[in-house]
Every structure is written in structure tokens, then in C-alpha cells.
Motif scaffolding. Structure first.
Motif, PDB file in Angstrom:
ATOM      1  N   VAL A   1       0.838  -1.209   0.000  1.00  0.00           N
ATOM      2  CA  VAL A   1       0.000   0.000   0.000  1.00  0.00           C
ATOM      3  C   VAL A   1       0.867   1.251   0.000  1.00  0.00           C
ATOM      4  N   GLY A   2       1.875   1.266   0.859  1.00  0.00           N
ATOM      5  CA  GLY A   2       2.722   2.446   0.998  1.00  0.00           C
ATOM      6  C   GLY A   2       3.582   2.739  -0.206  1.00  0.00           C
ATOM      7  N   THR A   3       3.894   1.706  -0.999  1.00  0.00           N
ATOM      8  CA  THR A   3       4.802   1.901  -2.136  1.00  0.00           C
ATOM      9  C   THR A   3       4.096   1.949  -3.480  1.00  0.00           C
ATOM     10  N   THR A   4       2.793   1.671  -3.511  1.00  0.00           N
ATOM     11  CA  THR A   4       2.073   1.658  -4.789  1.00  0.00           C
ATOM     12  C   THR A   4       0.902   2.632  -4.837  1.00  0.00           C
ATOM     13  N   PHE A   5       0.506   3.189  -3.688  1.00  0.00           N
ATOM     14  CA  PHE A   5      -0.649   4.084  -3.606  1.00  0.00           C
ATOM     15  C   PHE A   5      -1.973   3.355  -3.822  1.00  0.00           C
ATOM     16  N   LEU A   6      -1.965   2.032  -3.793  1.00  0.00           N
ATOM     17  CA  LEU A   6      -3.197   1.258  -3.842  1.00  0.00           C
ATOM     18  C   LEU A   6      -3.781   1.155  -2.436  1.00  0.00           C
ATOM     19  N   ASP A   7      -5.097   0.940  -2.338  1.00  0.00           N
ATOM     20  CA  ASP A   7      -5.688   0.782  -1.016  1.00  0.00           C
ATOM     21  C   ASP A   7      -5.559  -0.676  -0.569  1.00  0.00           C
ATOM     22  N   ALA A   8      -5.685  -0.912   0.721  1.00  0.00           N
ATOM     23  CA  ALA A   8      -5.461  -2.234   1.304  1.00  0.00           C
ATOM     24  C   ALA A   8      -6.437  -3.264   0.755  1.00  0.00           C
ATOM     25  N   THR A   9      -7.673  -2.866   0.515  1.00  0.00           N
ATOM     26  CA  THR A   9      -8.666  -3.808  -0.007  1.00  0.00           C
ATOM     27  C   THR A   9      -8.246  -4.337  -1.367  1.00  0.00           C
ATOM     28  N   THR A  10      -7.784  -3.454  -2.230  1.00  0.00           N
ATOM     29  CA  THR A  10      -7.340  -3.866  -3.578  1.00  0.00           C
ATOM     30  C   THR A  10      -6.115  -4.768  -3.483  1.00  0.00           C
ATOM     31  N   VAL A  11      -5.165  -4.417  -2.622  1.00  0.00           N
ATOM     32  CA  VAL A  11      -3.950  -5.218  -2.464  1.00  0.00           C
ATOM     33  C   VAL A  11      -4.292  -6.632  -1.990  1.00  0.00           C
ATOM     34  N   LYS A  12      -5.171  -6.718  -0.989  1.00  0.00           N
ATOM     35  CA  LYS A  12      -5.545  -8.036  -0.467  1.00  0.00           C
ATOM     36  C   LYS A  12      -6.289  -8.861  -1.522  1.00  0.00           C
ATOM     37  N   LYS A  13      -7.113  -8.197  -2.321  1.00  0.00           N
ATOM     38  CA  LYS A  13      -7.822  -8.895  -3.384  1.00  0.00           C
ATOM     39  C   LYS A  13      -6.844  -9.470  -4.401  1.00  0.00           C
ATOM     40  N   LEU A  14      -5.864  -8.667  -4.808  1.00  0.00           N
ATOM     41  CA  LEU A  14      -4.878  -9.123  -5.782  1.00  0.00           C
ATOM     42  C   LEU A  14      -3.993 -10.217  -5.192  1.00  0.00           C
ATOM     43  N   LYS A  15      -3.636 -10.105  -3.937  1.00  0.00           N
ATOM     44  CA  LYS A  15      -2.879 -11.162  -3.285  1.00  0.00           C
ATOM     45  C   LYS A  15      -3.680 -12.461  -3.280  1.00  0.00           C
ATOM     46  N   GLY A  16      -4.995 -12.358  -3.042  1.00  0.00           N
ATOM     47  CA  GLY A  16      -5.825 -13.548  -3.051  1.00  0.00           C
ATOM     48  C   GLY A  16      -5.890 -14.212  -4.403  1.00  0.00           C
ATOM     49  N   VAL A  17      -5.948 -13.392  -5.462  1.00  0.00           N
ATOM     50  CA  VAL A  17      -6.002 -13.926  -6.824  1.00  0.00           C
ATOM     51  C   VAL A  17      -4.694 -14.611  -7.206  1.00  0.00           C
ATOM     52  N   LEU A  18      -3.566 -14.007  -6.835  1.00  0.00           N
ATOM     53  CA  LEU A  18      -2.260 -14.494  -7.274  1.00  0.00           C
ATOM     54  C   LEU A  18      -1.563 -15.387  -6.257  1.00  0.00           C
ATOM     55  N   GLY A  19      -2.213 -15.643  -5.119  1.00  0.00           N
ATOM     56  CA  GLY A  19      -1.646 -16.582  -4.167  1.00  0.00           C
ATOM     57  C   GLY A  19      -0.686 -15.980  -3.161  1.00  0.00           C
ATOM     58  N   GLY A  20      -0.674 -14.675  -3.041  1.00  0.00           N
ATOM     59  CA  GLY A  20       0.219 -14.037  -2.072  1.00  0.00           C
ATOM     60  C   GLY A  20      -0.327 -14.084  -0.657  1.00  0.00           C
ATOM     61  N   THR A  21       0.524 -13.763   0.300  1.00  0.00           N
ATOM     62  CA  THR A  21       0.145 -13.696   1.707  1.00  0.00           C
ATOM     63  C   THR A  21       0.641 -12.372   2.283  1.00  0.00           C
TER      64      THR A  21
END
Length: 208
Positions: A187-207
Motif C-alpha cells: 500500500v505504501g509503495t504503490t498508492f493502492l488501497d489495502a482492499t485492492t492489495v488483499k484482493k490481488l494477493k488472493g487472486v495471485l496466491g500471495g500472503t
């Protein structure tokens, strides 16, 4: 003076003697930073310089609707030591090779069928995008972020060639969202919000 000329001639002869026409990889031996050891010349065959693996379309049933079929030294031993590698790209409609970079090589893309919209971003953030038709070629300079996407209604395919046996690969989306990099840092390095980051992590398998 004659002694110097003799020494230079000897050095030149020795350097030429060490040059080989080719070095077909011995895949049974361990790879080194300089490539694989060579198989003995008497065992080299014409088929070592031929690779048929790029003739078959890859499976595009995946999250990116695209496939990359490699033709690196491990698949194509005749490339060993030549500083080259190759691959085939297959893209279903809406298929994409996401924004990525090859730190170790420039890339040349040759479109076989369909249409592919491709582009790269320079270090000055200039954008170069072109929709390519069969027979057209585009080059992507070493290390720059680039992509390929099929915006057409039919499948597309292309061959790519790299200026290195080990071009390297880093996909931007996977680097950000397919690992355990903490959400707050993304979030701090991309200016994306936490909800979007968590959604993308869920899609791509991140934690994280």
C-alpha cells in the motif's frame, strides 16, 4: 623487435585455437555460469541444432489466458554458448503476458498469427505501444518493462528471441502480489488501497 612479434603471433595463434564453432550442451553435467560443458565433437548430430518444440501451441487455460513455451538450452542443447534463447507465445482472446522485464536480455517478437498489442515503457516513462499483425516484428530493449496482450477475437501466436541464454524474468504483478510482502508495505509503495492489495494477493496466491 623480432621477439615481440613472435610472442604476439604466438598469443594470437593460441587465442584462435581456443575458439570453437559450437558447444552443444551436455545436459547430464552441471550447468556453470558459462553454460553447460560441451559434448564431444564426434557425438554431435545435426538434430542437436534443431528444435521442434515451438511448433505446438501452448495451453492457454490459466489465469492469464496465455502460454510461454521455452526453447532454452535445457530444451535446445545447440544454443549452448551462443548467447541466445527463444520461446513461443500463445494468447487466447484477452490473453496477456503481464507487464514484466528481462534483466539480462533484449527481446525480439515476431507475430505468427492473430494480432498482438505490445509495448514497453522507457526509463524516462515514455510509452511505446503498437498493434502487430502477422509478419511484423517488435524489439523490447533489455531491462525495460513491457507486455503483450491479445485484444482480438481469435487466438494469437508469436516467436520471441532473446539476446542471452539466460534473459531472466520478473513479472511486476507477481513481484507485488504473489509473495509474502506485507500488505501495508505494498500500500505504501504503490498508492493502492489495502482492499485492492488483499484482493490481488488472493487472486495471485500471495500472503501478508
Amino acid at each position: 623487435m623480432m621477439r615481440i612479434i613472435f610472442l604476439l603471433s604466438l598469443l594470437f595463434a593460441l587465442s584462435n585455437a581456443s575458439v570453437q564453432d559450437f558447444c552443444v550442451a551436455n545436459l547430464k553435467r552441471a550447468e556453470t555460469p558459462a553454460g553447460y560443458p560441451c559434448i564431444r565433437q564426434i557425438h554431435v548430430k545435426a538434430s542437436d541444432f534443431v528444435f521442434s518444440g515451438l511448433g505446438t501451441p501452448g495451453n492457454t487455460t490459466n489465469i492469464i489466458s496465455a502460454a510461454v513455451t521455452p526453447g532454452f538450452v535445457g530444451q535446445f542443447p545447440g544454443l549452448n554458448g551462443l548467447g541466445l534463447s527463444t520461446a513461443r507465445l500463445d494468447l487466447a482472446p484477452k490473453g496477456v503476458i503481464p507487464m514484466h522485464t528481462h534483466p539480462g536480455a533484449s527481446e525480439v517478437l515476431f507475430v505468427l498469427e492473430g494480432s498482438i498489442t505490445a509495448g514497453f515503457v522507457s526509463s524516462a516513462n515514455a510509452v511505446f505501444v503498437q498493434t502487430l499483425k502477422p509478419g511484423q516484428v517488435m524489439v523490447f530493449p533489455q531491462g525495460l518493462l513491457h507486455f503483450q496482450i491479445n485484444q482480438g477475437k481469435s487466438s494469437a501466436a508469436a516467436f520471441v528471441t532473446f539476446s542471452s541464454a539466460s534473459p531472466g524474468l520478473q513479472i511486476l504483478d507477481f513481484a507485488l502480489f504473489a509473495n509474502n510482502l506485507p500488505t501495508d508495505l505494498v500500500v505504501g509503495t504503490t498508492f493502492l488501497d489495502a482492499t485492492t492489495v488483499k484482493k490481488l494477493k488472493g487472486v495471485l496466491g500471495g500472503t501478508g
